[in-house]
Write an enzyme that holds these catalytic residues in place. Structure first.
Site, PDB file in Angstrom:
ATOM      1  CB  SER A  33      -0.857   0.081   1.265  1.00 28.56           C
ATOM      2  OG  SER A  33      -1.386  -1.138   1.614  1.00 28.56           O
ATOM      3  CD  GLU A  48      -4.472   3.032  -6.207  1.00 26.94           C
ATOM      4  OE1 GLU A  48      -4.902   4.190  -6.160  1.00 26.94           O
ATOM      5  OE2 GLU A  48      -3.659   2.584  -5.365  1.00 26.94           O
TER       6      GLU A  48
HETATM    7  N1  LIG Z   1      -5.388  -4.782   4.767  1.00 28.67           N
HETATM    8  C1  LIG Z   1      -5.699  -3.939   3.797  1.00 28.67           C
HETATM    9  O1  LIG Z   1      -6.760  -3.292   3.789  1.00 28.67           O
HETATM   10  C2  LIG Z   1      -4.743  -3.752   2.649  1.00 28.67           C
HETATM   11  C3  LIG Z   1      -5.202  -3.122   1.473  1.00 28.67           C
HETATM   12  C4  LIG Z   1      -4.329  -3.010   0.393  1.00 28.67           C
HETATM   13  C5  LIG Z   1      -3.048  -3.511   0.497  1.00 28.67           C
HETATM   14  N2  LIG Z   1      -2.632  -4.107   1.655  1.00 28.67           N
HETATM   15  C6  LIG Z   1      -1.260  -4.624   1.706  1.00 28.67           C
HETATM   16  O2  LIG Z   1      -1.305  -6.033   1.534  1.00 28.67           O
HETATM   17  C7  LIG Z   1      -0.240  -6.644   2.254  1.00 28.67           C
HETATM   18  C8  LIG Z   1      -0.779  -7.696   3.192  1.00 28.67           C
HETATM   19  O3  LIG Z   1      -1.692  -7.119   4.072  1.00 28.67           O
HETATM   20  P1  LIG Z   1      -2.750  -7.991   4.895  1.00 28.67           P
HETATM   21  O4  LIG Z   1      -3.714  -7.019   5.484  1.00 28.67           O
HETATM   22  O5  LIG Z   1      -3.271  -9.118   4.052  1.00 28.67           O
HETATM   23  O6  LIG Z   1      -1.803  -8.590   6.038  1.00 28.67           O
HETATM   24  P2  LIG Z   1      -2.047  -9.856   6.969  1.00 28.67           P
HETATM   25  O7  LIG Z   1      -1.273  -9.612   8.193  1.00 28.67           O
HETATM   26  O8  LIG Z   1      -3.520 -10.180   7.067  1.00 28.67           O
HETATM   27  O9  LIG Z   1      -1.376 -11.075   6.168  1.00 28.67           O
HETATM   28  C9  LIG Z   1      -0.009 -11.161   5.900  1.00 28.67           C
HETATM   29  C10 LIG Z   1       0.306 -12.647   5.733  1.00 28.67           C
HETATM   30  O10 LIG Z   1       1.640 -12.763   5.191  1.00 28.67           O
HETATM   31  C11 LIG Z   1       2.242 -13.861   5.812  1.00 28.67           C
HETATM   32  N3  LIG Z   1       3.701 -13.768   5.660  1.00 28.67           N
HETATM   33  C12 LIG Z   1       4.552 -12.950   6.319  1.00 28.67           C
HETATM   34  N4  LIG Z   1       5.822 -13.155   5.887  1.00 28.67           N
HETATM   35  C13 LIG Z   1       5.757 -14.111   4.939  1.00 28.67           C
HETATM   36  C14 LIG Z   1       6.713 -14.758   4.125  1.00 28.67           C
HETATM   37  N5  LIG Z   1       8.010 -14.468   4.227  1.00 28.67           N
HETATM   38  N6  LIG Z   1       6.299 -15.690   3.247  1.00 28.67           N
HETATM   39  C15 LIG Z   1       4.982 -16.025   3.142  1.00 28.67           C
HETATM   40  N7  LIG Z   1       4.028 -15.425   3.900  1.00 28.67           N
HETATM   41  C16 LIG Z   1       4.401 -14.500   4.781  1.00 28.67           C
HETATM   42  C17 LIG Z   1       1.773 -13.797   7.255  1.00 28.67           C
HETATM   43  O11 LIG Z   1       1.968 -15.013   7.944  1.00 28.67           O
HETATM   44  C18 LIG Z   1       0.306 -13.417   7.055  1.00 28.67           C
HETATM   45  O12 LIG Z   1      -0.522 -14.562   6.944  1.00 28.67           O
HETATM   46  C19 LIG Z   1       0.521  -5.510   2.933  1.00 28.67           C
HETATM   47  O13 LIG Z   1       1.583  -5.120   2.114  1.00 28.67           O
HETATM   48  C20 LIG Z   1      -0.528  -4.405   3.010  1.00 28.67           C
HETATM   49  O14 LIG Z   1       0.040  -3.122   3.061  1.00 28.67           O
HETATM   50  C21 LIG Z   1      -3.457  -4.253   2.722  1.00 28.67           C
END
Ligand SMILES: NC(=O)c1ccc[n+]([C@@H]2O[C@H](COP(=O)([O-])OP(=O)(O)OC[C@H]3O[C@@H](n4cnc5c(N)ncnc54)[C@H](O)[C@@H]3O)[C@@H](O)[C@H]2O)c1
Length: 373
Positions: free
Chosen positions: A119, A152
């Site tokens: 993000s 995006e």
């Molecule tokens: N939550 C939102 O609303 C949102 C919206 C757009 C983008 N994002 C982006 O998406 C990404 C993930 O966010 P999220 O909310 O899904 O997080 P989350 O914490 O729900 O999930 C992250 C997952 O990644 C896993 N993980 C961590 N290190 C890892 C590795 N080395 N190999 C494999 N898996 C690994 C974790 O165990 C976890 O299950 C971030 O970069 C965030 O900025 C989030």
């Protein structure tokens, strides 16, 4: 041609991306670091499938087809070895993401496109972890992924036209509307959401209107689905604060988080999830402040025009075009109108006059963008 997608991370976003991909015919492998995280991700995904069935969007046979195209593993190398596209959705941390991308780059086929759902992190810097920056791109999905229509596409300096076209095609197949933004802080949606949120809090701090007056004006006159304080409490003030702090660090003072926001986050009052943010969601009833009598039309102009100004700056800086910006704000932030549609309604002369007056009173954060000539 993309057939097989590896999704790294089975959290909120990863499970959603795996779901829309498998649902729309891609073969998907989801990866996480521990089996228990995969189990959680699969559970989340099954809930999405059940919701689809309940709503009549998916038949039982289609759900079986979706699940048959989906697998999950803790073995990163194995998951990406025959992938055409790898979409990373792990923790928002530059070092961790770079480490994962270096491994993916070594293990994935030479033709594979590598995408990140970050993000806020720089696509160009993430791409340096790989030897294929031309095949590196941001694919920024919105939460909840199954429901949100926007994707995006974030273009790095070295991202090739073929990579953009392939990511566009995948997004369209997943049922998303794609917009293009050059790599820049906050991309389109977060960059434009922040001035409006920030101005609302500053208006409250200056005592010009109460939060109820501001929320009601944006709801009733601005036709927004929720006022900025309700929205902030819903999204989470910690998330809003982090997004604003990133823009403050990377762009400067015009994005400085107001003290009220900082103090709420520091005291743990981060919105609905903590039962208290700008509003209280607990059992205790908090009496609203006495109205200040601010004109709702003025409130809407005063809050939206800085957002429109920021949209014009994105065009000035050649980060995105007007059509994509309008679509991104309508689909990604539920704005009732895009900022350029708002600008047409306000009239460019009115905006010029409004900003000129504001700049004289409050400084260069309200200067005229080049767009206004
Ligand atoms: N939550 C939102 O609303 C949102 C919206 C757009 C983008 N994002 C982006 O998406 C990404 C993930 O966010 P999220 O909310 O899904 O997080 P989350 O914490 O729900 O999930 C992250 C997952 O990644 C896993 N993980 C961590 N290190 C890892 C590795 N080395 N190999 C494999 N898996 C690994 C974790 O165990 C976890 O299950 C971030 O970069 C965030 O900025 C989030």
């Amino acid at each position: 041609m993309v057939n097989k997608i590896a999704v790294i991370g089975s959290g909120l976003m990863g499970a959603g991306i795996a779901y829309v991909s498998a649902w729309n015919g891609f073969t998907v492998t989801m990866v996480d670091i521990k089996q228990e995280f995969i189990d959680k991700g699969m559970e989340r995904l099954r809930t999405d499938v059940m919701t689809g069935i309940d709503k009549g969007k998916i038949t039982m046979t289609e759900a079986e087809g979706l699940m048959s195209r989906l697998s999950a593993t803790v073995d990163l190398e194995d998951a990406v070895k025959d992938a055409d596209l790898v979409i990373e959705a792990i923790f928002e941390n530059m070092d961790v993401k770079k480490e994962v991308f270096a491994k993916v780059d070594d293990a994935a086929p030479a033709h594979a496109i590598l995408a990140t759902n970050t993000s806020s992190l720089s696509i160009d810097e993430l791409a340096t972890a790989t030897k294929r920056p031309d095949k590196f791109i941001g694919m920024h999905y919105f939460s909840p992924v199954p429901a949100m229509k926007l994707l995006e596409l974030v273009i790095g300096e070295k991202t090739s036209e073929e990579t953009i076209a392939a990511a566009e095609s995948v997004g369209t197949t997943q049922g998303k509307k794609t917009v293009i933004a050059k790599n820049s802080p906050g991309f389109i949606v977060n960059r434009l959401l922040m001035p409006v949120m920030r101005e609302s809090i500053l208006m409250l701090e200056r005592g010009e209107a109460t939060k109820e007056e501001i929320d009601n004006a944006m709801l009733q006159v601005g036709k927004a689905p929720a006022g900025p304080f309700t929205l902030g409490d819903f999204v989470g003030l910690d998330i809003a604060y982090n997004a604003m702090s990133t823009l403050y660090r990377e762009i400067g003072d015009c994005f400085k988080p107001p003290d009220t926001l900082k103090n709420l986050v520091e005291s743990g009052d981060i919105g609905m999830k903590s039962k208290k943010g700008f509003y209280s969601y607990g059992p205790d009833v908090v009496e609203p402040e006495a109205p200040k009598g601010a004109d709702p039309n003025w409130i809407v102009q005063r809050l939206n025009i800085p957002g429109v100004r920021e949209a014009m700056i994105l065009v000035d800086q050649d980060i995105a075009n007007k059509e994509d910006i309008d679509m991104a704000m309508k689909l990604g932030a539920s704005w009732p109108k895009g900022p350029f549609e708002m600008a047409n309604e306000f009239g460019l002369d009115m905006i010029r006059e409004f900003l000129t007056k504001l700049e004289a009173e409050a400084g260069s954060c309200y200067s005229l963008p080049k767009y206004l000539g």
